[in-house]
Design a protein around this motif. Sequence first.
Motif, PDB file in Angstrom:
ATOM      1  N   ASP A 184      27.256 -17.177  36.111  1.00  0.00           N
ATOM      2  CA  ASP A 184      28.590 -16.653  36.374  1.00  0.00           C
ATOM      3  C   ASP A 184      28.994 -16.853  37.823  1.00  0.00           C
ATOM      4  O   ASP A 184      28.391 -16.264  38.723  1.00  0.00           O
ATOM      5  CB  ASP A 184      28.656 -15.161  36.026  1.00  0.00           C
ATOM      6  N   PHE A 185      30.017 -17.691  38.008  1.00  0.00           N
ATOM      7  CA  PHE A 185      30.610 -17.886  39.331  1.00  0.00           C
ATOM      8  C   PHE A 185      31.692 -16.836  39.474  1.00  0.00           C
ATOM      9  O   PHE A 185      32.498 -16.636  38.572  1.00  0.00           O
ATOM     10  CB  PHE A 185      31.242 -19.284  39.437  1.00  0.00           C
TER      11      PHE A 185
ATOM     12  N   GLU B 197      36.727 -17.228  38.658  1.00  0.00           N
ATOM     13  CA  GLU B 197      35.491 -16.993  37.922  1.00  0.00           C
ATOM     14  C   GLU B 197      35.293 -18.065  36.866  1.00  0.00           C
ATOM     15  O   GLU B 197      36.243 -18.689  36.401  1.00  0.00           O
ATOM     16  CB  GLU B 197      35.454 -15.601  37.299  1.00  0.00           C
ATOM     17  N   LEU B 198      34.030 -18.259  36.536  1.00  0.00           N
ATOM     18  CA  LEU B 198      33.675 -19.265  35.546  1.00  0.00           C
ATOM     19  C   LEU B 198      32.304 -18.906  35.004  1.00  0.00           C
ATOM     20  O   LEU B 198      31.415 -18.529  35.750  1.00  0.00           O
ATOM     21  CB  LEU B 198      33.607 -20.651  36.201  1.00  0.00           C
ATOM     22  N   ARG B 199      32.164 -19.020  33.698  1.00  0.00           N
ATOM     23  CA  ARG B 199      30.854 -18.788  33.075  1.00  0.00           C
ATOM     24  C   ARG B 199      30.357 -20.107  32.489  1.00  0.00           C
ATOM     25  O   ARG B 199      31.104 -20.838  31.865  1.00  0.00           O
ATOM     26  CB  ARG B 199      30.956 -17.738  31.976  1.00  0.00           C
ATOM     27  N   LEU B 200      29.082 -20.368  32.704  1.00  0.00           N
ATOM     28  CA  LEU B 200      28.435 -21.551  32.135  1.00  0.00           C
ATOM     29  C   LEU B 200      27.157 -21.109  31.426  1.00  0.00           C
ATOM     30  O   LEU B 200      26.629 -20.042  31.719  1.00  0.00           O
ATOM     31  CB  LEU B 200      28.065 -22.544  33.248  1.00  0.00           C
TER      32      LEU B 200
ATOM     33  N   LEU C 242      29.934 -25.446  28.966  1.00  0.00           N
ATOM     34  CA  LEU C 242      30.875 -24.335  28.888  1.00  0.00           C
ATOM     35  C   LEU C 242      30.477 -23.492  27.671  1.00  0.00           C
ATOM     36  O   LEU C 242      29.940 -24.039  26.695  1.00  0.00           O
ATOM     37  CB  LEU C 242      32.299 -24.865  28.654  1.00  0.00           C
ATOM     38  N   PRO C 243      30.749 -22.190  27.692  1.00  0.00           N
ATOM     39  CA  PRO C 243      30.433 -21.365  26.514  1.00  0.00           C
ATOM     40  C   PRO C 243      31.048 -21.919  25.232  1.00  0.00           C
ATOM     41  O   PRO C 243      30.433 -21.857  24.163  1.00  0.00           O
ATOM     42  CB  PRO C 243      31.028 -20.002  26.874  1.00  0.00           C
ATOM     43  N   SER C 244      32.244 -22.482  25.305  1.00  0.00           N
ATOM     44  CA  SER C 244      32.909 -23.021  24.097  1.00  0.00           C
ATOM     45  C   SER C 244      32.207 -24.275  23.564  1.00  0.00           C
ATOM     46  O   SER C 244      32.473 -24.712  22.450  1.00  0.00           O
ATOM     47  CB  SER C 244      34.376 -23.350  24.395  1.00  0.00           C
ATOM     48  N   GLU C 245      31.317 -24.860  24.371  1.00  0.00           N
ATOM     49  CA  GLU C 245      30.601 -26.063  23.937  1.00  0.00           C
ATOM     50  C   GLU C 245      29.214 -25.747  23.370  1.00  0.00           C
ATOM     51  O   GLU C 245      28.510 -26.637  22.946  1.00  0.00           O
ATOM     52  CB  GLU C 245      30.457 -27.038  25.104  1.00  0.00           C
TER      53      GLU C 245
END
Length: 126
Positions: free
Chosen positions: A68-69, A110-113, A122-125
């Motif tokens: 989490d950025f 913010e960004l979640r990986l 990415l979470p969606s991937e």
Amino acid sequence: MKAQVNEIKEGLQHFHGTEMFYQIPLLRTRFTDGLKYLANVADCFWLITDTSVIAKSLMNRSEFVTIDFKRLPEDEQVVTGYEAEIIYTDGNDNVLEKHGYRATHFPLDELRLFFVNDTLMLPSEY
């Protein structure tokens, strides 16, 4: 700047699964179409490299790592001396590692990986 942020967020919503895997040569970490897109539009290849190195080093503690950025609020920036932080957890809110960044040009707040099977996505991937 705001238009760019909305454009990036909008663009990221189109990634589900991935067609291609790309590889960071020395690390042999794979990353997905969504991250390739992000690296190009946000000029943040450093983020892919940094998070890969650290997530890879945590694999012995967790097979699945969330990254989490987060840009810190200004008052917190003054106190900590960091503009942003990246928190690595095992997906169950157990913090494995935390890194502060004194300055960043990353456009998103913010960004979640996810990092799993030597692959950053990415979470969606997932």
